[in-house]
Design a protein around this motif. Structure first.
Motif, PDB file in Angstrom:
ATOM      1  N   TRP A 181      -0.154  -5.573   1.628  1.00 34.08           N
ATOM      2  CA  TRP A 181      -0.147  -4.145   1.950  1.00 34.08           C
ATOM      3  C   TRP A 181       0.621  -3.868   3.240  1.00 34.08           C
ATOM      4  O   TRP A 181       1.286  -2.860   3.374  1.00 34.08           O
TER       5      TRP A 181
ATOM      6  N   SER B  37      -4.207   3.580  -9.993  1.00 28.97           N
ATOM      7  CA  SER B  37      -4.821   3.803  -8.676  1.00 28.97           C
ATOM      8  C   SER B  37      -6.344   3.834  -8.798  1.00 28.97           C
ATOM      9  O   SER B  37      -7.042   3.352  -7.904  1.00 28.97           O
TER      10      SER B  37
ATOM     11  N   THR C  55       6.885   6.946   3.448  1.00 26.35           N
ATOM     12  CA  THR C  55       6.577   5.900   2.474  1.00 26.35           C
ATOM     13  C   THR C  55       7.795   5.593   1.618  1.00 26.35           C
ATOM     14  O   THR C  55       8.160   4.438   1.406  1.00 26.35           O
TER      15      THR C  55
ATOM     16  N   GLY D  58      -5.527   3.080  -1.331  1.00 25.50           N
ATOM     17  CA  GLY D  58      -6.434   3.063  -0.191  1.00 25.50           C
ATOM     18  C   GLY D  58      -7.347   4.284  -0.172  1.00 25.50           C
ATOM     19  O   GLY D  58      -8.528   4.192   0.168  1.00 25.50           O
TER      20      GLY D  58
ATOM     21  N   TRP E 131       0.977   2.468  -3.753  1.00 25.35           N
ATOM     22  CA  TRP E 131       0.705   1.769  -2.485  1.00 25.35           C
ATOM     23  C   TRP E 131      -0.053   2.694  -1.540  1.00 25.35           C
ATOM     24  O   TRP E 131      -0.929   2.281  -0.796  1.00 25.35           O
ATOM     25  N   ARG E 132       0.269   3.980  -1.612  1.00 21.96           N
ATOM     26  CA  ARG E 132      -0.333   4.940  -0.722  1.00 21.96           C
ATOM     27  C   ARG E 132      -1.658   5.481  -1.272  1.00 21.96           C
ATOM     28  O   ARG E 132      -2.553   5.821  -0.518  1.00 21.96           O
TER      29      ARG E 132
ATOM     30  N   SER F 229      -4.309  -7.789   2.131  1.00 20.61           N
ATOM     31  CA  SER F 229      -3.940  -7.019   3.320  1.00 20.61           C
ATOM     32  C   SER F 229      -2.512  -7.330   3.734  1.00 20.61           C
ATOM     33  O   SER F 229      -1.752  -6.444   4.122  1.00 20.61           O
TER      34      SER F 229
ATOM     35  N   LEU G  85      -5.577  -1.685   4.022  1.00 16.94           N
ATOM     36  CA  LEU G  85      -5.336  -1.021   2.736  1.00 16.94           C
ATOM     37  C   LEU G  85      -5.271   0.488   2.885  1.00 16.94           C
ATOM     38  O   LEU G  85      -4.637   1.173   2.094  1.00 16.94           O
TER      39      LEU G  85
END
Lengths: 302, 299
Positions: A49, B91, B127, B178, B174-175, A46, B116
């Motif tokens: 992130w 991903s 982003t 989640g 990164w996007r 976390s 996340l």
């Protein structure tokens, strides 16, 4: 494990009270170690992130001199909120935010209104070709937008709304509606037929059934789709730069790219602009977190 | 049977009120005007040469033969395939990993999941700008590398042809992770715990449980994730556009960015449409399987 432990416990019942207690203590310790390990892993993940977000928040409050002297990655030695003002006023973010909301709010409302109407008709009435119609509408949303970009920009020129926010609303509604119809259809289909039949017997017409019965019952799906579509439409860049040209009409995403060009290497202003651009969707997410996650899963064909 | 039941169903079928017909037709017409009609035009334009001013001139398959000899097209196609594999594969794998880690209901889990998931709500442009600062020569990444004694690894990440492509993938991942995690979390929640109990009684190890219970049970979610990822990969545009515009020297060019710059900056609208058709062909398989699944779902 469980199978081998059970017999020893029953056999040694009178004298064997201590060994299980001992084993329990070990089990508790093992569980504690596992819990600590879990929180360590999940916590570090976390942190990793959130690090970019923390960094941009810190950068947005630093002064230019501080960044110039110590570099982007250094510990902050200044605190100012002036960057937000600069991005909002001189950077045009304030104006762009208004544009974004002028586009996003009507688009969400209009798409969900149209989609709920179509989903109502397709799910509650025995229309000919209903399944084909549903899939045709869904397929429109699955098309790669690139195939539509040139014709859509020409179309908006032909009907005289090129470079107007109306064009952006139009294409966003048209492109999104198929997906919302599909999701709402799945939801409305599950509403028992008896409810509708009872209403028909009571003399309700299709309009009453739609507005008084089906729409209120579809509220969870509508809430989830509202949260989701708000972020999608608000975050869009491609359609905006396809049908708009004038800087003063651009929504926040396109204006952020403009900011990047206008304030090259003024990282504090760019960071402040990014924070401003992300704030509305983060607010929607934090406020409607449950709807949001539910929406993402509604969209997945199960 | 069919003949006998037909008359009983027919009255219901013919009694569709006009208002309901309008309810379906109005949204359909809106979509037809903004999607179906433009899409047909898009396919037509792919076989023309057009500058947007004079009338389009038909060139047959000319645009597609041009592509074969266009080095930028080949770079963009290669990058798009690599993007599909890297962005898609990572991903999916990391999203599943995160879901497995965060699937148990325990204290603090909501915070970890939200952390996340948070980037999913950012626009790709925001982003990109968040990461652009970190990629700068004096940015966090280089400073950390210097601090841990790996100063030799420092790069101008976005300006270097050999790193730009990967530097653009990282923010996109990164996007996306989640998002994939949320899909898998719902899938994992749907697995009957008795299956794990039965596997444990049979002496299955953790890995065997994952391999023979979790993965097969997730097959429908996997299909969803696959379609989401392929569609998202081919749509990836914003993050590249905001970070590199496909540069330096087309090293991070994707078909989507090349199509946009060809059409709206070079004003080669016919060739741009042909590039869009290539993107469509790449996406077609996934779109078709998604629709087949949806068709089964709707029946």
């Amino acid at each position: 494990m469980a199978a081998t432990q059970a017999p020893t416990r029953t056999v040694g019942a009178p004298t064997g009270t201590r060994p299980p207690a001992d084993g329990n203590a070990r089990a508790v310790r093992a569980r504690r170690a596992r819990t600590a390990g879990f929180h360590l892993t999940a916590g570090l993940l976390s942190l990793l992130w959130l690090l970019p977000i923390a960094l941009v928040l810190v950068t947005s409050t630093r002064s230019f001199d501080d960044i110039a002297a110590h570099g982007m990655g250094s510990w902050p030695r200044s605190f100012t909120l002036a960057n937000f003002g600069q991005a909002w006023n001189e950077g045009g973010q304030g104006h762009a935010m208004v544009n974004s909301l002028i586009v996003t709010v009507p688009t969400v409302l209009l798409s969900l209104l149209l989609a709920s109407m179509a989903a109502f008709g397709l799910s509650r009435y025995d229309l000919p070709l209903r399944r084909t119609l549903l899939l045709v509408m869904l397929s429109g949303n699955l098309l790669p937008p690139q195939i539509l970009l040139i014709p859509v920009s020409k179309l908006s020129e032909v009907i005289g709304i090129y470079d107007q926010l109306d064009a952006l609303i139009g294409v966003q509604v048209g492109f999104g509606v198929g997906f919302y119809v599909f999701v709402l259809h799945g939801f409305m289909r599950a509403i028992p037929a008896e409810i509708q039949e009872a209403a028909v017997i009571d003399g309700a017409g299709p309009w009453q059934i739609y507005s008084r019965i089906i729409l209120p019952l579809a509220r969870p799906a509508l809430a989830a789709l509202s949260a989701l579509s708000f972020t999608w439409i608000f975050n869009d860049l491609l359609w905006a730069i396809t049908v708009l040209r004038t800087d003063s009409k651009m929504p926040i995403t396109a204006s952020l790219i403009g900011l990047q060009g206008q304030y090259v290497s003024l990282w504090n202003v760019i960071a402040a602009g990014s924070v401003i651009a992300a704030a509305p969707t983060v607010a929607v997410f934090l406020r409607f977190q449950r709807h949001f996650v539910a929406g993402l899963n509604l969209g997945a064909v199960k | 049977m069919a003949v006998l039941t037909m008359p009983r169903r027919r009255p219901g079928a013919t009694r569709v009120p006009p208002l309901v017909l309008a309810f379906v037709l109005v949204p359909l017409l809106v979509e037809a005007a903004w999607v179906f009609w433009p899409a047909l035009q898009g396919f037509y334009l792919a076989f023309t040469s057009w500058d947007g001013l004079a009338a389009p001139r038909s060139v047959g398959f000319g645009n597609f033969t041009t592509m074969v000899h266009d080095p930028v097209f080949r770079t963009a196609l290669g990058n798009t395939v690599l993007w599909l594999l890297l962005f898609g594969g990572l991903s999916a794998a990391l999203g599943l990993g995160a879901a497995l880690l965060l699937q148990q209901e325990r204290r603090g889990i909501g915070f970890y999941r939200a952390a996340l998931f948070l980037p999913v709500v950012f626009s790709l442009v925001a982003t990109a700008l968040v990461w652009q600062g970190m990629y700068q020569p004096d940015g966090l990444i280089n400073q950390v590398l210097r601090a841990v004694g790996l100063g030799g690894w420092q790069h101008a990440w976005l300006a270097d042809q050999s790193t730009a492509f990967y530097a653009v993938i990282v923010p996109a991942l990164w996007r996306e992770i989640g998002y994939v995690m949320v899909l898998y979390l719902a899938g994992l929640k749907g697995i009957d715990p008795q299956l794990y109990e039965a596997a444990r009684v049979d002496g299955a190890s953790r890995w065997q449980q994952f391999r023979h219970v979790t993965l097969p049970q997730l097959s429908s979610v996997n299909a969803v994730v696959l379609s989401v990822i392929v569609i998202d990969s081919l749509r990836s545009f914003d993050v590249v556009w905001a970070l590199t515009r496909g540069g330096p020297y087309h090293s991070s060019e994707l078909l989507s960015t090349y199509m946009y710059s060809t059409a709206f900056q070079s004003l080669r609208l016919g060739y741009g449409s042909a590039l869009a058709v290539v993107i469509f062909v790449l996406a077609f398989g996934v779109i078709a399987t998604y629709l087949v699944r949806a068709f089964k779902e709707a029946s």
